[in-house]
Design a protein around this motif. Sequence first.
Motif, PDB file in Angstrom:
ATOM      1  N   PHE A  36     -61.856  59.921  41.951  1.00 43.18           N
ATOM      2  CA  PHE A  36     -61.870  58.744  42.980  1.00 43.18           C
ATOM      3  C   PHE A  36     -60.702  58.424  43.835  1.00 43.18           C
ATOM      4  O   PHE A  36     -59.532  58.412  43.316  1.00 43.18           O
ATOM      5  N   GLU A  37     -60.980  58.118  45.023  1.00 44.82           N
ATOM      6  CA  GLU A  37     -59.940  57.509  45.760  1.00 44.82           C
ATOM      7  C   GLU A  37     -59.784  55.894  45.457  1.00 44.82           C
ATOM      8  O   GLU A  37     -60.852  55.435  45.101  1.00 44.82           O
ATOM      9  N   ALA A  38     -58.589  55.198  45.930  1.00 46.11           N
ATOM     10  CA  ALA A  38     -58.682  53.986  45.527  1.00 46.11           C
ATOM     11  C   ALA A  38     -59.553  52.974  46.133  1.00 46.11           C
ATOM     12  O   ALA A  38     -60.066  51.977  45.489  1.00 46.11           O
ATOM     13  N   ASP A  39     -60.004  53.265  47.564  1.00 48.28           N
ATOM     14  CA  ASP A  39     -60.845  52.255  47.952  1.00 48.28           C
ATOM     15  C   ASP A  39     -62.585  52.692  47.850  1.00 48.28           C
ATOM     16  O   ASP A  39     -63.533  52.199  48.436  1.00 48.28           O
ATOM     17  N   GLU A  40     -62.806  53.566  47.175  1.00 45.19           N
ATOM     18  CA  GLU A  40     -64.025  54.082  46.916  1.00 45.19           C
ATOM     19  C   GLU A  40     -64.985  53.154  45.855  1.00 45.19           C
ATOM     20  O   GLU A  40     -64.289  52.562  44.833  1.00 45.19           O
ATOM     21  N   ASN A  41     -66.397  53.008  46.238  1.00 47.46           N
ATOM     22  CA  ASN A  41     -66.999  52.408  45.160  1.00 47.46           C
ATOM     23  C   ASN A  41     -67.404  53.448  44.016  1.00 47.46           C
ATOM     24  O   ASN A  41     -68.125  54.305  44.201  1.00 47.46           O
ATOM     25  N   ILE A  42     -66.710  53.404  43.022  1.00 42.99           N
ATOM     26  CA  ILE A  42     -66.717  54.509  42.116  1.00 42.99           C
ATOM     27  C   ILE A  42     -68.126  54.427  41.535  1.00 42.99           C
ATOM     28  O   ILE A  42     -68.814  55.869  41.187  1.00 42.99           O
ATOM     29  N   GLU A  43     -68.784  53.564  41.292  1.00 44.35           N
ATOM     30  CA  GLU A  43     -70.352  53.592  40.837  1.00 44.35           C
ATOM     31  C   GLU A  43     -71.302  54.269  41.751  1.00 44.35           C
ATOM     32  O   GLU A  43     -72.076  55.017  41.170  1.00 44.35           O
ATOM     33  N   GLN A  44     -71.155  53.819  42.973  1.00 50.65           N
ATOM     34  CA  GLN A  44     -71.756  54.637  44.086  1.00 50.65           C
ATOM     35  C   GLN A  44     -71.598  56.175  43.899  1.00 50.65           C
ATOM     36  O   GLN A  44     -72.521  57.036  43.956  1.00 50.65           O
ATOM     37  N   VAL A  45     -70.401  57.008  43.959  1.00 52.49           N
ATOM     38  CA  VAL A  45     -70.061  58.035  43.645  1.00 52.49           C
ATOM     39  C   VAL A  45     -70.662  58.750  42.579  1.00 52.49           C
ATOM     40  O   VAL A  45     -71.526  59.679  42.405  1.00 52.49           O
ATOM     41  N   LYS A  46     -70.402  57.984  41.288  1.00 54.36           N
ATOM     42  CA  LYS A  46     -70.992  58.474  40.122  1.00 54.36           C
ATOM     43  C   LYS A  46     -72.379  58.642  39.867  1.00 54.36           C
ATOM     44  O   LYS A  46     -73.025  59.606  39.492  1.00 54.36           O
ATOM     45  N   TYR A  47     -73.157  57.307  40.453  1.00 51.49           N
ATOM     46  CA  TYR A  47     -74.643  57.666  40.287  1.00 51.49           C
ATOM     47  C   TYR A  47     -75.375  58.484  41.616  1.00 51.49           C
ATOM     48  O   TYR A  47     -76.396  59.129  41.365  1.00 51.49           O
ATOM     49  N   GLN A  48     -74.592  58.823  42.561  1.00 58.61           N
ATOM     50  CA  GLN A  48     -75.100  59.761  43.644  1.00 58.61           C
ATOM     51  C   GLN A  48     -74.772  61.337  42.973  1.00 58.61           C
ATOM     52  O   GLN A  48     -75.855  62.096  42.866  1.00 58.61           O
ATOM     53  N   ALA A  49     -73.696  61.314  42.380  1.00 58.61           N
ATOM     54  CA  ALA A  49     -73.403  62.725  41.744  1.00 58.61           C
ATOM     55  C   ALA A  49     -74.497  63.114  40.633  1.00 58.61           C
ATOM     56  O   ALA A  49     -74.902  64.082  40.464  1.00 58.61           O
ATOM     57  N   ALA A  50     -74.933  61.844  39.830  1.00 60.43           N
ATOM     58  CA  ALA A  50     -75.807  61.977  38.804  1.00 60.43           C
ATOM     59  C   ALA A  50     -77.242  62.465  39.456  1.00 60.43           C
ATOM     60  O   ALA A  50     -77.926  63.231  38.786  1.00 60.43           O
ATOM     61  N   HIS A  51     -77.383  61.690  40.534  1.00 60.12           N
ATOM     62  CA  HIS A  51     -78.894  62.252  41.261  1.00 60.12           C
ATOM     63  C   HIS A  51     -78.645  63.569  41.424  1.00 60.12           C
ATOM     64  O   HIS A  51     -79.860  64.203  41.110  1.00 60.12           O
ATOM     65  N   HIS A  52     -77.806  63.967  42.061  1.00 61.47           N
ATOM     66  CA  HIS A  52     -77.570  65.752  42.465  1.00 61.47           C
ATOM     67  C   HIS A  52     -77.771  66.436  41.123  1.00 61.47           C
ATOM     68  O   HIS A  52     -78.613  67.211  41.056  1.00 61.47           O
ATOM     69  N   GLN A  53     -77.163  66.073  40.085  1.00 61.50           N
ATOM     70  CA  GLN A  53     -77.245  66.613  38.806  1.00 61.50           C
ATOM     71  C   GLN A  53     -78.705  66.672  38.102  1.00 61.50           C
ATOM     72  O   GLN A  53     -79.285  67.585  37.818  1.00 61.50           O
ATOM     73  N   LEU A  54     -79.223  65.345  38.378  1.00 59.14           N
ATOM     74  CA  LEU A  54     -80.790  65.370  37.823  1.00 59.14           C
ATOM     75  C   LEU A  54     -81.574  66.349  38.809  1.00 59.14           C
ATOM     76  O   LEU A  54     -82.656  66.989  38.010  1.00 59.14           O
ATOM     77  N   ILE A  55     -81.474  66.463  39.980  1.00 56.50           N
ATOM     78  CA  ILE A  55     -82.204  67.464  40.753  1.00 56.50           C
ATOM     79  C   ILE A  55     -81.911  68.703  40.409  1.00 56.50           C
ATOM     80  O   ILE A  55     -82.907  69.565  40.244  1.00 56.50           O
ATOM     81  N   ALA A  56     -80.814  69.126  40.267  1.00 56.66           N
ATOM     82  CA  ALA A  56     -80.017  70.330  40.058  1.00 56.66           C
ATOM     83  C   ALA A  56     -80.756  70.873  38.551  1.00 56.66           C
ATOM     84  O   ALA A  56     -81.365  72.058  38.474  1.00 56.66           O
ATOM     85  N   SER A  57     -80.809  69.905  37.694  1.00 59.96           N
ATOM     86  CA  SER A  57     -81.309  70.225  36.127  1.00 59.96           C
ATOM     87  C   SER A  57     -82.857  70.374  36.328  1.00 59.96           C
ATOM     88  O   SER A  57     -83.222  71.235  35.764  1.00 59.96           O
ATOM     89  N   ALA A  58     -83.505  69.518  37.113  1.00 62.97           N
ATOM     90  CA  ALA A  58     -85.083  69.639  37.328  1.00 62.97           C
ATOM     91  C   ALA A  58     -85.335  71.040  37.965  1.00 62.97           C
ATOM     92  O   ALA A  58     -86.142  71.900  37.448  1.00 62.97           O
ATOM     93  N   LEU A  59     -84.566  71.439  39.019  1.00 64.69           N
ATOM     94  CA  LEU A  59     -84.982  72.933  39.579  1.00 64.69           C
ATOM     95  C   LEU A  59     -84.609  73.960  38.920  1.00 64.69           C
ATOM     96  O   LEU A  59     -85.301  74.923  38.785  1.00 64.69           O
ATOM     97  N   ALA A  60     -83.414  73.828  37.916  1.00 64.94           N
ATOM     98  CA  ALA A  60     -83.062  74.818  37.432  1.00 64.94           C
ATOM     99  C   ALA A  60     -84.248  75.124  36.239  1.00 64.94           C
ATOM    100  O   ALA A  60     -84.555  76.062  35.671  1.00 64.94           O
TER     101      ALA A  60
END
Length: 476
Positions: free
Chosen positions: A198-222
């Motif tokens: 994370f960069e100092a000025d980032e909304n860490i939660e935003q990054v984490k949950y967006q990444a989580a969404h990508h993983q959940l989609i990737a997991s479902a597709l797999a």
Amino acid sequence: MSETIFPQGFLWGGAMAANQAEGAYSEGGKGLSTADVIPYGEKRYPIKIGREKRFQLQRDEYYPSHDAIDFYHQYKSDIALMAEMGFSVFRTSIAWSRLFPRGDETTPNPEGIAYYQAVFNECKKYHIEPLVTLCHFDVPMHLVIEYGSWRERKMIDFFTTYAKACFEAFDGLVKYWLTFNEINLLLHTPFSSSGLWFEADENIEQVKYQAAHHQLIASALATKIAHEVNAKNQVGCMLAGGGYYPWSPKPADVWAAMEKDRENLFFIDVQVRGIYPAYAQRIFREKGVSLEIVEGDEQLLKNTVDFVSFSYYASRCAASDMERDENQSVNAEKSLTSPYIQHSDWGWGIDPLGLRLTANMLYDRYQKPLFLVENGLGAYDKLDENGEIIDDYRIDYHRAHIQALAEAIADGIPVMGYISWGCIDLVSASTGEMSKRYGFVYVDKDDHGNGSLARIRKKSFWWYQKVIQTHGRELE
Ligand code: BG6
């Protein structure tokens, strides 16, 4: 306790992960992965949680994953030891960067494919069923540097290309699959789990949950692809389990424990039910998270898992005021120190009843077969004057947890198997130590990379062998 009768077909075995066991980090065409840049020592934690950025190796640091326990070269004799214990299942992971060294190639590295085919064939020789995790704490570093890892949607394509290559290349050799190991750790150790920093000025939660969404989609597709490649494939999600107890019956403490549990179960709720849970909207609102969900995503999430796998080491404890005592980190998550249970040398609570509780909670919530794919005690082992390791403490731990699992089965829960963590000593994921040992087999190596790598059967080796031989009837 009730009679320890495990169902027919119940699988017994042990687990490891590529980055904690294989070593050979740059052999066979393998690319650098996140695990390979996480050093031993005080920098480890800030890097694991993404607070400190680490993209390159540094000359003055020691990286335990580079050589690990050399399973890469010693897999034949190591699998023979597992067969000697009577394993019917062996859980390991594929190093993504062994198959796709950069991660964004379109075809896999043949040498990587040949290596895992050899490993799974070796299992087959002994009638050991492999249970394979596609992503266990390692992301190709090129994907981290070039794309920002899971914060970027393109990762879904990279991951599914990799997953498809695995399902096709290992078809007929592997039928049990897990997509992401301890997927909920994305929130707690984002770099080691998912390549996020994370960069100092980032909304860490935003990054984490967006990444989580990508993983959940990737997991479902797999999961969808696995079923298309072979209808016999069974795919599971994987939760870092161990629920939170409320510190007291004070309603605010009970609520705090529920919130902590939901933080983790959020992932499994999606992977099993195929939709985001109602409570997620409020979490997103309060954390300032606005998910980018594209058309078709909701439909994709409906490719749900076949079974729910989880790790269980310890229970945890939460209060409305988490700073009330010096809280511990239990498998990457904060916990208050319960006065009602004993703790390991690393402060992880030893609580077999907590396993029965976790299993019951998961089955009540999901009604899917459960699979306990990690359970074990990290402990210091010492060779005695005869060169033996008398690890009664480990035997006691496993016995109590197997008994608790038997009780869960007697409670009516379908459980597919029991898999011990680190059936052979390996590198600790949290600390990078070798001295935090889990195995039934000792490996002569210390925390700094010294040792002959010799394998020695511990007392627990013979104990576990008997447990398996008697299908869990003989636990003494
Ligand atoms: C789980 C992981 O978190 O627990 C393993 O899936 C890990 O990779 C295991 O090794 C035990 O944790 P540690 O930190 O003691 O190695």
